[in-house]
Design a protein around this motif. Sequence first.
Motif, PDB file in Angstrom:
ATOM      1  N   TRP A 105       5.722   6.698 -13.741  1.00 23.21           N
ATOM      2  CA  TRP A 105       5.220   5.731 -14.729  1.00 23.21           C
ATOM      3  C   TRP A 105       6.087   5.769 -16.002  1.00 23.21           C
ATOM      4  CZ3 TRP A 105       2.469   1.573 -14.413  1.00 23.21           C
ATOM      5  CH2 TRP A 105       1.379   1.446 -13.551  1.00 23.21           C
ATOM      6  N   ALA A 106       6.433   6.996 -16.423  1.00 25.38           N
ATOM      7  CA  ALA A 106       7.192   7.133 -17.681  1.00 25.38           C
ATOM      8  C   ALA A 106       8.598   6.553 -17.571  1.00 25.38           C
ATOM      9  CB  ALA A 106       7.258   8.602 -18.098  1.00 25.38           C
ATOM     10  N   SER A 107       9.072   6.403 -16.322  1.00 31.25           N
ATOM     11  CA  SER A 107      10.416   5.834 -16.134  1.00 31.25           C
ATOM     12  C   SER A 107      10.383   4.302 -16.178  1.00 31.25           C
ATOM     13  CB  SER A 107      11.004   6.307 -14.805  1.00 31.25           C
ATOM     14  OG  SER A 107      10.355   5.675 -13.704  1.00 31.25           O
ATOM     15  N   ARG A 108       9.194   3.728 -16.316  1.00 28.02           N
ATOM     16  CA  ARG A 108       9.042   2.266 -16.330  1.00 28.02           C
ATOM     17  C   ARG A 108       8.880   1.763 -17.767  1.00 28.02           C
ATOM     18  NH1 ARG A 108      10.926   0.021 -12.264  1.00 28.02           N
ATOM     19  NH2 ARG A 108       9.511  -1.749 -12.467  1.00 28.02           N
ATOM     20  N   GLY A 109       8.966   0.446 -17.925  1.00 28.98           N
ATOM     21  CA  GLY A 109       8.814  -0.132 -19.267  1.00 28.98           C
ATOM     22  C   GLY A 109      10.144  -0.220 -19.975  1.00 28.98           C
TER      23      GLY A 109
END
Length: 196
Positions: free
Chosen positions: A102-106
């Motif tokens: 998730w943290a690798s997205r955005g």
Amino acid sequence: MDEAGRKPRVLALAGSLRRESFNKKLIRCGAEALRAAGAEVDLLELEEVAMPLYDGDLESEKGLPPGAVAFKRRLALADGFMFASPEYNFSIPGTFKNAIDWASRGEEDVFSGKVAALMAASPGGAGGMRMIPHLRQVLTALDVWLVPSQVTVAKAAEAFNPDGSLASAHTAKQVKELAERLVAEPRLLRSKETGL
Ligand SMILES: Cc1cc2nc3c(=O)[nH]c(=O)nc-3n(C[C@H](O)[C@H](O)[C@H](O)COP(=O)(O)O)c2cc1C
């Protein structure tokens, strides 16, 4: 410390949700060693940033969930990372990998160019050492530099004193040296300013 006298800021996190987690105990020892080595430490527990399983449809429809946004903010504020993770089936626990995914997205890249030091604890004899190359690979994909040395704690049920300190002076020295190596890493203070 950098030229402006700023201490490097390290996010310390255990990849386990378990209340009595050996890796939580280990990361607390790591955090103490990091502070002694001159770092400012942000000790995060994975349950503080609870998030659903990664789902591309959820991301397209609603963007990142609040837990992932909170996790990214804590990662963004850090110059570097220290992780202590369990080994599940010779690899990274799905919960921890999910949080990293998730943290690798955005929009914002909260990993690239930063430095990480890795540890593992297991009640078994291998101390989680088969998980470590997997975590190195995942972090390498995210352009994180890895401290070459690592700490693994085998027989973790007997490894900690009641006050949370490490029973083995040898292991405590390894944690101290890993923390010192991370704090001395010149890339730590060259990490991108995030503006967060
Ligand atoms: C699904 C699952 C798989 C596991 N696989 C391994 C393994 O491959 N190697 C190992 O040493 N321990 C394995 N264990 C045992 C964990 O090391 C143990 O549960 C440990 O306490 C987890 O870390 P924690 O104390 O930080 O939560 C596994 C545990 C679970 C729940």
